[in-house]
Design a protein around this motif. Structure first.
Motif, short mmCIF file in Angstrom:
data_model
loop_
_atom_site.label_atom_id
_atom_site.label_comp_id
_atom_site.label_asym_id
_atom_site.label_seq_id
_atom_site.Cartn_x
_atom_site.Cartn_y
_atom_site.Cartn_z
N PHE A 44 1.38 37.32 126.32
CA PHE A 44 2.30 38.44 126.94
C PHE A 44 3.51 38.40 125.76
N ASP A 45 3.95 39.58 125.27
CA ASP A 45 4.81 39.73 124.54
C ASP A 45 6.44 39.68 125.09
N ALA A 46 7.49 39.84 124.50
CA ALA A 46 8.71 39.87 124.85
C ALA A 46 9.07 41.02 126.27
N ASP A 47 8.19 42.14 126.17
CA ASP A 47 8.63 43.04 126.99
C ASP A 47 7.41 42.82 128.13
N GLY A 48 6.66 41.70 128.41
CA GLY A 48 5.78 41.66 129.37
C GLY A 48 4.47 42.26 129.22
N ARG A 49 4.20 42.82 128.14
CA ARG A 49 2.76 43.44 127.87
C ARG A 49 1.89 42.39 127.41
N LEU A 50 0.64 42.62 127.71
CA LEU A 50 -0.48 42.00 127.19
C LEU A 50 -0.74 41.96 125.72
N SER A 51 -0.35 41.13 124.92
CA SER A 51 -0.72 41.21 123.44
C SER A 51 -2.10 40.78 123.13
N GLY A 52 -2.70 39.99 124.04
CA GLY A 52 -4.14 39.62 123.90
C GLY A 52 -4.58 38.48 124.56
N PHE A 53 -5.59 38.13 124.74
CA PHE A 53 -6.53 37.17 125.59
C PHE A 53 -7.73 36.49 124.95
N ASP A 54 -8.01 35.35 125.30
CA ASP A 54 -9.31 34.51 124.96
C ASP A 54 -9.77 34.37 126.17
N LYS A 55 -11.16 34.67 126.31
CA LYS A 55 -12.04 34.11 127.30
C LYS A 55 -12.61 32.47 126.86
N LEU A 56 -12.32 31.73 127.75
CA LEU A 56 -12.86 30.43 127.40
C LEU A 56 -13.98 30.22 128.41
N VAL A 57 -15.14 29.35 127.85
CA VAL A 57 -16.45 29.06 128.58
C VAL A 57 -16.51 27.59 128.28
N TYR A 58 -16.51 26.76 129.13
CA TYR A 58 -16.48 25.59 128.73
C TYR A 58 -15.76 24.87 127.27
N GLY A 59 -14.63 25.43 127.51
CA GLY A 59 -13.54 25.05 126.36
C GLY A 59 -13.79 25.72 124.86
N GLU A 60 -14.90 26.63 124.91
CA GLU A 60 -14.88 27.37 123.73
C GLU A 60 -14.54 28.95 123.88
N ILE A 61 -13.95 29.56 122.81
CA ILE A 61 -13.87 30.89 122.91
C ILE A 61 -14.92 31.74 122.95
N GLU A 62 -15.23 32.25 123.80
CA GLU A 62 -16.30 33.28 123.82
C GLU A 62 -15.95 34.76 123.38
N LEU A 63 -14.80 35.24 123.61
CA LEU A 63 -14.11 36.67 123.43
C LEU A 63 -12.83 36.56 123.23
N SER A 64 -12.25 37.40 122.21
CA SER A 64 -10.89 37.64 122.13
C SER A 64 -10.58 38.91 121.97
N HIS A 65 -9.27 39.25 122.74
CA HIS A 65 -8.63 40.87 122.34
C HIS A 65 -7.32 40.60 121.84
N ARG A 66 -6.87 41.29 120.95
CA ARG A 66 -5.52 41.50 120.49
C ARG A 66 -5.30 42.86 120.44
N TYR A 67 -4.00 42.96 121.04
CA TYR A 67 -3.51 44.41 121.40
C TYR A 67 -2.28 44.70 120.50
N THR A 68 -1.98 45.68 119.94
CA THR A 68 -0.74 46.35 119.43
C THR A 68 -0.40 47.61 120.11
N TYR A 69 0.95 47.93 120.23
CA TYR A 69 1.40 49.13 120.93
C TYR A 69 2.19 49.92 120.18
N HIS A 70 2.14 51.48 120.52
CA HIS A 70 2.99 52.46 119.90
C HIS A 70 4.43 51.90 120.50
#
Length: 99
Positions: A44-70
């Motif tokens: 989460f960024d300084a404004d509390g917005r979700l800037s990204g996430f990783d989905k972890l399955v058995y300790g390994e990253i299965e999916l990642s999202h990264r977001y930027t905003y206007h």
């Protein structure tokens, strides 16, 4: 909760919604992570917005999202990396609609 170069890091059970950015729900405490096979690590960024996430399955990253905003807070870009490390980039207009 910790702070990284990507922002404040918090952990969640899952997400809700089908529109981007996803909304992470059911927050986990650090002490609850040891018994989980799957969870989401959200940034989460300084404004509390979700800037990204990783989905972890058995300790390994299965999916990642990264977001930027206007400047108006609407989603500008989503970068999605799947389990095969394929990157998909989606751009959005100032109303948050797919470009």
């Amino acid at each position: 909760m910790s702070t990284t170069s990507q922002g404040t890091c918090r952990h969640f059970v899952t997400y809700s919604g089908v529109k981007l950015p996803f909304k992470l729900v059911n927050e986990l405490g650090d002490n609850e992570l040891g018994n989980r096979n799957t969870y989401f690590r959200g940034y989460f960024d300084a404004d509390g917005r979700l800037s990204g996430f990783d989905k972890l399955v058995y300790g390994e990253i299965e999916l990642s999202h990264r977001y930027t905003y206007h400047d108006n807070g609407k989603l500008l870009r989503a970068e999605i990396t799947d389990a095969d490390e394929e990157l998909t980039v989606l751009d959005f207009d100032e109303a948050g609609q797919p470009a």
